[in-house]
Design an enzyme around this catalytic site. Structure first.
Site, PDB file in Angstrom:
ATOM      1  CG  PHE A   1      -1.889   1.200   1.152  1.00 29.12           C
ATOM      2  CD1 PHE A   1      -3.066   1.107   0.420  1.00 29.12           C
ATOM      3  CD2 PHE A   1      -1.597   2.400   1.781  1.00 29.12           C
ATOM      4  CE1 PHE A   1      -3.942   2.188   0.318  1.00 29.12           C
ATOM      5  CE2 PHE A   1      -2.471   3.487   1.691  1.00 29.12           C
ATOM      6  CZ  PHE A   1      -3.647   3.380   0.955  1.00 29.12           C
TER       7      PHE A   1
ATOM      8  CG  ASP B   1       5.688   3.959   1.570  1.00 27.68           C
ATOM      9  OD1 ASP B   1       5.750   4.657   2.605  1.00 27.68           O
ATOM     10  OD2 ASP B   1       4.659   3.846   0.893  1.00 27.68           O
TER      11      ASP B   1
ATOM     12  CE  LYS C   1      -0.006   6.013   7.769  1.00 34.67           C
ATOM     13  NZ  LYS C   1      -1.393   6.328   7.437  1.00 34.67           N
TER      14      LYS C   1
HETATM   15  C1  LIG Z   1       3.100   2.737   3.662  1.00 37.68           C
HETATM   16  C2  LIG Z   1       2.174   3.847   3.251  1.00 37.68           C
HETATM   17  N1  LIG Z   1       2.486   4.595   2.193  1.00 37.68           N
HETATM   18  C3  LIG Z   1       1.696   5.609   1.790  1.00 37.68           C
HETATM   19  C4  LIG Z   1       0.532   5.894   2.441  1.00 37.68           C
HETATM   20  C5  LIG Z   1      -0.360   7.017   1.969  1.00 37.68           C
HETATM   21  O1  LIG Z   1      -0.315   8.075   2.863  1.00 37.68           O
HETATM   22  P1  LIG Z   1      -1.435   9.226   2.796  1.00 37.68           P
HETATM   23  O2  LIG Z   1      -2.706   8.616   3.230  1.00 37.68           O
HETATM   24  O3  LIG Z   1      -0.913  10.275   3.748  1.00 37.68           O
HETATM   25  O4  LIG Z   1      -1.467   9.704   1.393  1.00 37.68           O
HETATM   26  C6  LIG Z   1       0.157   5.140   3.560  1.00 37.68           C
HETATM   27  C7  LIG Z   1      -1.103   5.423   4.283  1.00 37.68           C
HETATM   28  O5  LIG Z   1      -1.573   4.678   5.088  1.00 37.68           O
HETATM   29  C8  LIG Z   1       1.007   4.084   3.982  1.00 37.68           C
HETATM   30  O6  LIG Z   1       0.692   3.313   5.019  1.00 37.68           O
END
Ligand SMILES: Cc1ncc(COP(=O)(O)O)c(C=O)c1O
Length: 394
Positions: free
Chosen positions: A134, A219, A248
């Site tokens: 994700f 990520d 976050k």
């Molecule tokens: C690993 C990871 N990458 C990217 C995102 C996307 O972040 P955002 O919701 O701030 O766009 C998330 C959101 O949960 C995430 O867990």
């Protein structure tokens, strides 16, 4: 406004994209939040992993109050004291060679920036991502996200993305072509179910990316900023990527996305290649500066390691009592409890008893509490889970 009015307005006006819970939160402090009727909850959602330093940490609140009186908006085409102070602190936190950043506003945006940078630096187009991953829901990030449910209605996505099984270096090696710009990985898959990599995966992937001259992107949007017991999860395996995404939690609750890169990689970006109006906004930067101070001064990564081990131990005791618990896993205060059934009723049962927890997929209960959570609060959470499981087990 009373609760019904608040709910009615959100239901009427907001796009119906969020699965809402029947709860109106109006206040937070540390690991606790309160609803509009004054009921108290221990927040193991941490607002989806955002509230690492706790809700309304006094140092974060003070920093925001002070900055708000000085300057709220300052485009990145001007220099700014609050931004510059935060940048230095941020770079001190990051792995040594990650000495450049692009600032944005969210996790997905930090991923978008990483993808563009990988293409620009390498002159190649393709990205290899992991099955189950994700990375967010904007078009580029969504192209790297795995779930069909999120992708199908939005085809065609960005071309050049391929998904391979994680923990399988042979499959990744076979997927790399002369068009591959980068491999993109969450060190621990979060939304995918709190899934840890096998011990040799990330070091092996680092070697493979060097060997094939392909960039490695981590990520760390969910795993970063102390959550797993280290400032960044990649430290557990002693692996440094070429590009790294964070969001976050880094600004104490305000929106900030950070894309770190090695200097030589970030040098590929030239004026005009990427921008964002709010990039390096002084208010957000003041809040992030304070959040970084709190992380360091209160030794939150160490706290996450100790309390996370305690929490997992307690959940494992529950797992001995309830066979419906298939596995407890995670690192630091990023914990998943996989069940043999859908966890929706557990989420509701906990909420009724003053504890907020998340899911990660259909059958995993996910815990992302603020790292300032107290041991006694963890004990309360476990007692509540015990009660809910007892009821569900009947
Ligand atoms: C690993 C990871 N990458 C990217 C995102 C996307 O972040 P955002 O919701 O701030 O766009 C998330 C959101 O949960 C995430 O867990």
């Amino acid at each position: 406004m009373n609760e019904k009015e608040i709910v009615d307005i959100e239901e009427k006006i907001m796009a119906q994209t969020f699965a809402k819970r029947d709860l109106t939160l109006t206040r937070g402090k540390g690991a606790k939040v309160w609803d509009i009727n004054g009921n108290e909850y221990i927040d193991c959602t941490g607002s989806y992993g955002v509230a690492v330093v706790g809700h309304c940490h006094p140092k974060v609140v003070k920093a925001i109050q002070m900055q708000v009186e000085k300057l709220i908006a300052c485009h990145a085409s001007f220099y700014n004291d609050s931004r510059s102070e935060m940048l230095e602190k941020l770079i001190r936190l990051a792995p040594k060679s990650m000495d450049r950043v692009f600032l944005s506003n969210s996790g997905a945006e930090s991923v978008e920036c990483a993808l563009k940078l990988a293409r620009k630096y390498s002159g190649k187009t393709d990205i290899i991502a992991m099955m189950g991953a994700f990375h967010g829901k904007t078009m580029g990030a969504l192209s790297a996200t795995w779930k069909k449910k999120y992708r199908d209605a939005f085809m065609p996505l960005v071309p050049g993305f391929k998904h391979v099984p994680p923990n399988n270096l042979e499959k990744i090696k076979a997927a790399i072509t002369d068009k591959t710009a980068a491999v993109l990985v969450e060190p621990i898959r979060g939304e995918g179910g709190i899934l840890l990599p096998s011990d040799d995966f990330l070091p092996g992937l680092r070697e493979l990316c060097y060997e094939k001259d392909v960039l490695l992107i981590f990520d760390e949007v969910q795993t970063g900023f102390g959550r797993t017991g280290k400032v960044f999860a990649c430290e557990h395996w002693d692996v440094v990527p070429d590009i790294m995404c964070l969001a976050k939690s880094v600004a104490g609750g305000l929106p900030l996305g950070v894309t770190f890169a090695k200097g030589g990689v970030m040098a590929a970006f030239q004026r005009g290649d990427h921008s964002s109006t709010f990039s390096g906004n002084p208010l957000i930067c003041a809040s992030a500066s304070a959040a970084i101070d709190v992380l360091v001064e209160e030794k939150l990564p160490e706290r996450a390691a100790t309390l996370g081990a305690y929490f997992k131990g307690k959940l494992n005791e529950l797992a001995k009592k309830y066979k419906v618990i298939r596995e407890v896993r995670g690192l630091g205060l990023m914990i998943g409890m996989e069940m043999r059934f859908d966890v929706y009723n557990i989420l509701l049962g906990c909420m009724d008893r003053g504890v907020l927890v998340l899911d990660a997929g259909r059958n995993v209960v996910r815990f992302l509490p603020p790292l300032v959570i107290e041991k006694e609060q963890i004990e309360t959470v476990v007692d509540v889970l015990d009660e809910v499981l007892e009821k569900e087990n009947r």
